[in-house]
Design a protein around this motif. Structure first.
Motif, short mmCIF file in Angstrom:
data_model
loop_
_atom_site.label_atom_id
_atom_site.label_comp_id
_atom_site.label_asym_id
_atom_site.label_seq_id
_atom_site.Cartn_x
_atom_site.Cartn_y
_atom_site.Cartn_z
N ASP A 65 14.05 -2.48 13.77
CA ASP A 65 13.08 -1.68 13.02
C ASP A 65 13.43 -1.67 11.54
O ASP A 65 14.60 -1.77 11.18
N LEU A 66 12.42 -1.52 10.71
CA LEU A 66 12.61 -1.37 9.27
C LEU A 66 12.19 0.04 8.89
O LEU A 66 11.11 0.49 9.27
N THR A 67 13.03 0.73 8.14
CA THR A 67 12.73 2.09 7.72
C THR A 67 12.50 2.12 6.22
O THR A 67 13.35 1.69 5.44
N VAL A 68 11.34 2.62 5.81
CA VAL A 68 11.02 2.77 4.40
C VAL A 68 11.56 4.13 3.94
O VAL A 68 11.26 5.16 4.54
N MET A 69 12.35 4.10 2.89
CA MET A 69 12.96 5.29 2.32
C MET A 69 12.41 5.47 0.91
O MET A 69 12.02 4.50 0.26
N ALA A 70 12.41 6.72 0.44
CA ALA A 70 11.97 6.98 -0.93
C ALA A 70 12.67 8.22 -1.46
O ALA A 70 12.96 9.15 -0.70
N THR A 71 12.93 8.22 -2.74
CA THR A 71 13.42 9.41 -3.42
C THR A 71 12.19 10.11 -3.97
O THR A 71 11.48 9.58 -4.82
N MET A 72 11.95 11.31 -3.42
CA MET A 72 10.73 12.05 -3.74
C MET A 72 11.07 13.36 -4.46
O MET A 72 12.12 13.95 -4.20
N PRO A 73 10.18 13.83 -5.33
CA PRO A 73 10.39 15.13 -5.97
C PRO A 73 10.38 16.24 -4.91
O PRO A 73 9.62 16.17 -3.93
N GLU A 74 11.20 17.24 -5.09
CA GLU A 74 11.29 18.35 -4.15
C GLU A 74 9.96 19.05 -3.96
O GLU A 74 9.61 19.45 -2.86
N LEU A 75 9.17 19.19 -5.03
CA LEU A 75 7.89 19.88 -4.95
C LEU A 75 6.98 19.23 -3.92
O LEU A 75 6.35 19.90 -3.12
N VAL A 76 6.92 17.91 -3.91
CA VAL A 76 6.09 17.19 -2.95
C VAL A 76 6.58 17.45 -1.54
O VAL A 76 5.81 17.69 -0.63
N LEU A 77 7.89 17.43 -1.33
CA LEU A 77 8.45 17.65 0.00
C LEU A 77 8.10 19.04 0.51
O LEU A 77 7.74 19.21 1.67
N GLU A 78 8.20 20.05 -0.34
CA GLU A 78 7.88 21.41 0.07
C GLU A 78 6.41 21.57 0.39
O GLU A 78 6.03 22.19 1.38
N ASP A 79 5.54 20.99 -0.44
CA ASP A 79 4.10 21.10 -0.23
C ASP A 79 3.64 20.42 1.05
O ASP A 79 2.73 20.88 1.71
N GLU A 80 4.27 19.31 1.41
CA GLU A 80 3.84 18.54 2.55
C GLU A 80 4.54 18.96 3.85
O GLU A 80 4.16 18.50 4.92
N GLY A 81 5.58 19.77 3.76
CA GLY A 81 6.29 20.22 4.97
C GLY A 81 6.97 19.08 5.69
O GLY A 81 7.01 19.02 6.91
N ILE A 82 7.56 18.13 4.96
CA ILE A 82 8.18 16.97 5.56
C ILE A 82 9.52 17.36 6.20
O ILE A 82 10.30 18.11 5.64
N SER A 95 0.83 -1.22 0.00
CA SER A 95 0.00 0.00 0.00
C SER A 95 0.86 1.25 0.00
O SER A 95 0.58 2.21 -0.73
N LEU A 96 1.89 1.26 0.83
CA LEU A 96 2.78 2.41 0.90
C LEU A 96 3.50 2.64 -0.42
O LEU A 96 3.62 3.78 -0.88
N GLU A 97 3.94 1.56 -1.04
CA GLU A 97 4.61 1.68 -2.35
C GLU A 97 3.68 2.34 -3.37
O GLU A 97 4.09 3.25 -4.10
N GLY A 98 2.44 1.92 -3.42
CA GLY A 98 1.48 2.50 -4.36
C GLY A 98 1.26 3.98 -4.09
O GLY A 98 1.22 4.79 -5.03
N ALA A 99 1.13 4.35 -2.83
CA ALA A 99 0.92 5.76 -2.47
C ALA A 99 2.13 6.60 -2.85
O ALA A 99 1.99 7.72 -3.38
#
Length: 69
Positions: A47-64, A25-29
């Motif tokens: 623990d397992l940590t899920v990492m992803a390479t995300m576009p900068e625009l998404v990071l800025e919009d979501e305030g991550i 589910s997380l992969e699809g999202a």
């Protein structure tokens, strides 16, 4: 430009079926939000940590913000 980001940390124990459903589910999202790479790290074992390479625009919009494990 893209940036690798920590997305989610999973704490054991989780059954294989539950883990598979969560990760699928997380992969699809993440793919729907433009992730170009998704992987799991075990730096903070067990623990397992899920990492992803995300576009900068998404990071800025979501305030991550990134946090240590």
């Amino acid at each position: 430009m893209t940036t690798p980001r920590k997305i989610l940390t999973l704490h054991p124990p989780l059954g294989d079926s539950t883990l598979d459903r969560i990760l699928t589910s997380l992969e699809g999202a993440l793919l729907a939000q433009g992730a170009s790479r998704i992987w799991v790290e075990s730096e903070c074992y067990p623990d397992l940590t899920v990492m992803a390479t995300m576009p900068e625009l998404v990071l800025e919009d979501e305030g991550i913000t990134e946090q240590a494990c």
